[in-house]
Design an enzyme around this catalytic site. Structure first.
Site, PDB file in Angstrom:
ATOM      1  N   GLU A  53      48.828  40.657  41.031  1.00 22.95           N
ATOM      2  CA  GLU A  53      49.834  41.406  40.620  1.00 22.95           C
ATOM      3  C   GLU A  53      50.712  40.545  39.665  1.00 22.95           C
ATOM      4  O   GLU A  53      50.370  39.431  39.707  1.00 22.95           O
ATOM      5  CB  GLU A  53      50.667  41.582  41.890  1.00 22.95           C
ATOM      6  N   LYS A 110      42.537  34.704  37.758  1.00 24.75           N
ATOM      7  CA  LYS A 110      43.297  34.019  38.602  1.00 24.75           C
ATOM      8  C   LYS A 110      42.460  32.755  39.415  1.00 24.75           C
ATOM      9  O   LYS A 110      41.379  33.037  40.022  1.00 24.75           O
ATOM     10  CB  LYS A 110      43.680  35.186  39.980  1.00 24.75           C
ATOM     11  N   GLU A 134      28.981  25.948  46.900  1.00 21.65           N
ATOM     12  CA  GLU A 134      29.467  27.057  47.214  1.00 21.65           C
ATOM     13  C   GLU A 134      29.432  28.094  45.998  1.00 21.65           C
ATOM     14  O   GLU A 134      29.883  29.171  46.380  1.00 21.65           O
ATOM     15  CB  GLU A 134      30.850  27.016  47.956  1.00 21.65           C
ATOM     16  N   GLY A 173      47.805  52.703  54.815  1.00 20.67           N
ATOM     17  CA  GLY A 173      46.637  53.305  54.054  1.00 20.67           C
ATOM     18  C   GLY A 173      45.847  52.422  53.666  1.00 20.67           C
ATOM     19  O   GLY A 173      44.672  52.944  52.962  1.00 20.67           O
ATOM     20  N   GLY A 174      46.117  51.132  53.426  1.00 21.13           N
ATOM     21  CA  GLY A 174      45.383  50.175  52.913  1.00 21.13           C
ATOM     22  C   GLY A 174      44.320  49.791  53.883  1.00 21.13           C
ATOM     23  O   GLY A 174      44.329  50.028  55.030  1.00 21.13           O
ATOM     24  N   VAL A 175      43.126  49.018  53.320  1.00 17.29           N
ATOM     25  CA  VAL A 175      42.090  48.761  54.379  1.00 17.29           C
ATOM     26  C   VAL A 175      42.559  47.862  55.407  1.00 17.29           C
ATOM     27  O   VAL A 175      42.007  48.047  56.487  1.00 17.29           O
ATOM     28  CB  VAL A 175      40.757  48.198  53.443  1.00 17.29           C
ATOM     29  N   ASP A 176      43.373  46.933  55.215  1.00 15.68           N
ATOM     30  CA  ASP A 176      43.680  45.987  56.345  1.00 15.68           C
ATOM     31  C   ASP A 176      44.598  46.815  57.481  1.00 15.68           C
ATOM     32  O   ASP A 176      44.043  46.642  58.497  1.00 15.68           O
ATOM     33  CB  ASP A 176      44.714  44.905  55.754  1.00 15.68           C
ATOM     34  N   ASP A 221      53.885  62.749  14.021  1.00 14.49           N
ATOM     35  CA  ASP A 221      54.104  62.568  12.672  1.00 14.49           C
ATOM     36  C   ASP A 221      55.577  61.773  12.479  1.00 14.49           C
ATOM     37  O   ASP A 221      56.320  61.930  11.406  1.00 14.49           O
ATOM     38  CB  ASP A 221      54.191  63.662  11.949  1.00 14.49           C
ATOM     39  N   GLY A 267      38.803  19.837  45.898  1.00 16.51           N
ATOM     40  CA  GLY A 267      40.131  19.735  45.485  1.00 16.51           C
ATOM     41  C   GLY A 267      40.473  19.036  44.231  1.00 16.51           C
ATOM     42  O   GLY A 267      39.741  18.311  43.624  1.00 16.51           O
ATOM     43  N   HIS A 321      29.116  21.363  43.450  1.00 16.90           N
ATOM     44  CA  HIS A 321      29.595  22.403  44.400  1.00 16.90           C
ATOM     45  C   HIS A 321      28.527  23.465  44.620  1.00 16.90           C
ATOM     46  O   HIS A 321      28.448  24.282  43.855  1.00 16.90           O
ATOM     47  CB  HIS A 321      30.760  23.386  43.495  1.00 16.90           C
ATOM     48  N   THR A 327      44.473  49.739  57.936  1.00 17.32           N
ATOM     49  CA  THR A 327      43.784  50.931  58.513  1.00 17.32           C
ATOM     50  C   THR A 327      42.743  50.340  59.417  1.00 17.32           C
ATOM     51  O   THR A 327      42.573  50.909  60.564  1.00 17.32           O
ATOM     52  CB  THR A 327      42.828  51.794  57.486  1.00 17.32           C
ATOM     53  N   CYS A 357      32.190  17.228  46.401  1.00 14.94           N
ATOM     54  CA  CYS A 357      33.183  16.678  45.193  1.00 14.94           C
ATOM     55  C   CYS A 357      34.132  15.683  45.683  1.00 14.94           C
ATOM     56  O   CYS A 357      34.056  14.525  45.943  1.00 14.94           O
ATOM     57  CB  CYS A 357      34.009  17.843  44.371  1.00 14.94           C
ATOM     58  N   TYR A 358      35.443  16.245  45.637  1.00 11.60           N
ATOM     59  CA  TYR A 358      36.363  15.408  46.343  1.00 11.60           C
ATOM     60  C   TYR A 358      36.259  14.781  47.690  1.00 11.60           C
ATOM     61  O   TYR A 358      36.423  13.570  48.001  1.00 11.60           O
ATOM     62  CB  TYR A 358      37.980  15.940  46.426  1.00 11.60           C
ATOM     63  N   LYS A 408      39.051  38.984  53.504  1.00 10.67           N
ATOM     64  CA  LYS A 408      38.677  40.642  52.959  1.00 10.67           C
ATOM     65  C   LYS A 408      37.415  41.399  52.994  1.00 10.67           C
ATOM     66  O   LYS A 408      37.447  42.325  53.587  1.00 10.67           O
ATOM     67  CB  LYS A 408      39.553  40.766  51.561  1.00 10.67           C
TER      68      LYS A 408
END
Length: 622
Positions: free
Chosen positions: A534, A528, A184, A238-241, A473, A60, A182, A243, A87-88, A392
């Site tokens: 987004e 990110k 991971e 219609g998104g994967v989640d 032009d 952290g 780390h 659906t 770490c922390y 995900k």
């Protein structure tokens, strides 16, 4: 096991060996087919409802000696189970034993470092169990400014780097370990082996967390929860989640699940037709399509603020969905399966849960949720969230095991508010057309280049600026499209995708030539954090900025005073946190008393609040 067995409605930590991650900011620990649950680092051990096989204290951005820094419940050391501090987490173990064990380092250490192991035993012939079958010298990833000032009592050094003489420590008699690096991250060589040594060799956890096993248990659990007659309704996009959630529900209860797809007019090109065909023809899901595009566009007229867009879209979605739900409930009474509609399906994922329970507390809003989690309580629907424990990438694997076609399983995420938050400014039919066409060209070129599966999410956004160009032009003053494409596995962090110049040149040329009103195209190369995926998410975004130390001390104190009930893994009462709205309205009221006019956003907040209260009063009177 029989479907009516009570064990089938238990959450996964009752069915799988579970590692507990007390989270100070890091997010993942499941790639070894071992189930883990993240809880806030300040979670009280007495509130645990299961006994973990081991505990990981993750990394952290804090300093353990700072006022307001988070600390684990000391009772964690009374459980008698293995503990690994990363770490922390290493510094937290040392600080708990003696506050003088941790101090600010003379040199910060960020990036690669060479780690070597200290030999143990009378003949110095062996390394710690944590580093079993790991090479003598490995590259590791460091990210720290603080370090141990001395070795904690009853601990021995098991690894070191040039700048960190206590890069790895272990208790002399108890299964307590701490590492400064780390394991991971991919930059640490053999990091997965180190994690496996802790989880499997030291904690003795079984590696049986697979999506095949989860699917079987989840179907039986859904059947036990819903029963033989009750019915379920849920929104799909219609998104994967949604659906995968819908397919899982259909596998469990068949046509007693009713999917609702709301066309809000903010969808991608040809979205309605493709979703209808995919869900009905390919997946045999019972689907109702509602065209409410005119309602949404009318409500968004004159609105520029992204948070207000989300609230308006969410409010109108609730109204449309509620009306449809009531119609389906009424029709269900006359159907061949006359059980009542008692359940609401929602495709909540584990990152959503993490964002709601992490240490920063309830005051740190990233964005207002647009989905049906805000449905009025008087709908009398119980919430069922079968994907609540999954990331995900796990959802995609689950979708594959359910037989969902690859083009649906690997479809890029699309936000509930749709293109509205990819238009940075007012949403109008003409702006929608520009953003929709540009996005379609971008995705089309990505598919043609064979890059779609390499990219986690990509889209085109319409910026609220105009630029000068030369077309035909003559000088023009037209709009700017920003392209965004990222790589990620869990969507908690993301890197921008490194397209080659020829690809970007081709996309830019097509957009400028084929989309009227656009004279310039740019590519966003922000990761990110600090950026979000987004561009127009709304909310305060303190957490997504990556530095949780920016949170004011007063807000930390507020978070510590505020005690939320722990969410059930699969069932939760439909509730809504109105404090953010109430606080905003209070500020606007105070501003008005000092002669300032409330903002348009505050007025919309007030209208939403008033309409909801009046609606509840009317229904209560009935």
């Amino acid at each position: 096991m029989p479907a009516d067995s009570l064990t089938e409605i238990y959450p996964p930590h009752k069915l799988f060996d579970t590692l507990l991650v007390l989270d100070f900011g890091s997010q993942r620990f499941r790639d070894l087919n071992i189930y883990c649950e993240l809880l806030p680092c300040t979670h009280r051990i007495s509130d645990l409802t299961f006994r973990p096989k081991g505990v990981i204290l993750s990394g952290g951005p804090y300093s353990v000696y700072d006022s307001g820094a988070p600390h684990v419940d000391p009772a964690i050391f009374d459980l008698g189970i293995p503990i690994l501090g990363i770490c922390y987490g290493l510094q937290e173990i040392a600080w708990q034993l003696n506050h003088q064990n941790v101090l600010a380092g003379d040199k910060r250490e960020y990036g690669h470092a060479k780690l070597s192991f200290e030999r143990q035993g009378a003949d110095l012939s062996r390394v710690s169990d944590l580093f079993r079958h790991v090479a003598d010298h490995i590259d590791v990833w460091m990210s720290h400014g603080d370090k141990l000032s001395q070795l904690p009592e009853s601990f021995s050094t098991i690894a070191k780097t040039n700048n960190a003489p206590f890069a790895g420590i272990a208790h002399d008699s108890k299964p307590y370990y701490g590492i400064q690096f780390h394991p991971e991250v991919s930059h640490t060589s053999q990091g997965t082996r180190i994690l496996q040594n802790f989880a499997v060799c030291i904690c003795n956890a079984k590696q049986h967390w697979t999506m095949e096993d989860f699917r079987e248990k989840e179907i039986v659990r859904i059947q036990a929860l819903v029963g033989a007659e009750e019915q379920v309704i849920g929104a799909v996009s219609g998104g994967v989640d949604s659906t995968v959630a819908a397919k899982l529900m259909h596998e469990a209860i068949g046509n007693r699940f009713h999917a609702v797809f709301v066309n809000n007019g903010l969808l991608r090109q040809d979205e309605v037709q493709s979703v209808h065909q995919d869900l009905t023809k390919h997946l045999n899901i019972n689907l109702t399509v509602i065209d409410a595009s005119e309602t949404f566009l009318k409500a968004l007229k004159g609105v520029f603020d992204p948070e207000q867009k989300r609230k308006i879209i969410g409010r109108n979605f609730i109204r449309v969905f509620e009306k449809t739900a009531l119609e389906i409930k009424a029709a269900a009474a006359d159907s061949p399966t006359p059980g009542q509609v008692k359940w609401l399906l929602q495709g909540t994922l584990y990152p959503d849960v993490i964002e709601s329970i992490a240490f920063r507390g309830p005051s740190q809003t990233i964005k207002t949720h647009h989905n049906v989690g805000g449905l009025p309580a008087d709908m009398d629907l119980k919430l069922i969230e079968p994907l609540r424990e999954l990331f995900k990438d796990e959802v995609r694997i689950l979708g594959t095991t359910l037989g969902i076609p690859p083009e649906l399983v690997w479809r890029h995420p699309f936000p509930g508010p749709g293109i509205a938050i990819r238009i940075l400014g007012e949403v109008t039919p003409s702006q929608l057309e520009i953003a929709r066409k540009a996005d379609h060209i971008f995705i089309d070129e990505i598919i043609r280049a064979g890059l779609y599966r390499d990219i986690s999410q990509a889209f085109a956004a319409l910026l609220p600026v105009k630029a000068v160009g030369v077309m035909g032009d003559k000088r023009v003053h037209e709009q700017v499209i920003a392209l965004r494409a990222v790589e990620t596995t869990d969507f908690m962090t993301a890197d921008w995708y490194p397209f080659d110049g020829h690809f970007l040149k081709r996309v830019s040329s097509r957009i400028v030539n084929e989309v009227g009103g656009v004279c310039r195209v740019v590519y966003d190369i922000t990761s990110k954090p600090p950026g979000t995926i987004e561009m127009d998410v709304g909310g305060r975004g303190v957490y997504e900025a990556g530095d949780q130390r920016n949170v004011k001390q007063s807000e930390i104190n507020e978070a510590e005073r505020y005690k939320e009930g722990q969410p059930n893994s699969h069932l939760a009462n439909d509730s809504k946190d109105e404090r953010s709205i109430a606080n905003k309205l209070a500020r606007e009221e105070k501003a008005t008393k000092h002669g300032n006019e409330p903002s348009k956003g505050a007025k919309i907040d007030a209208e939403i609040q008033q309409e909801e209260e009046e609606l509840l009063k009317k229904k209560g009177a009935k």
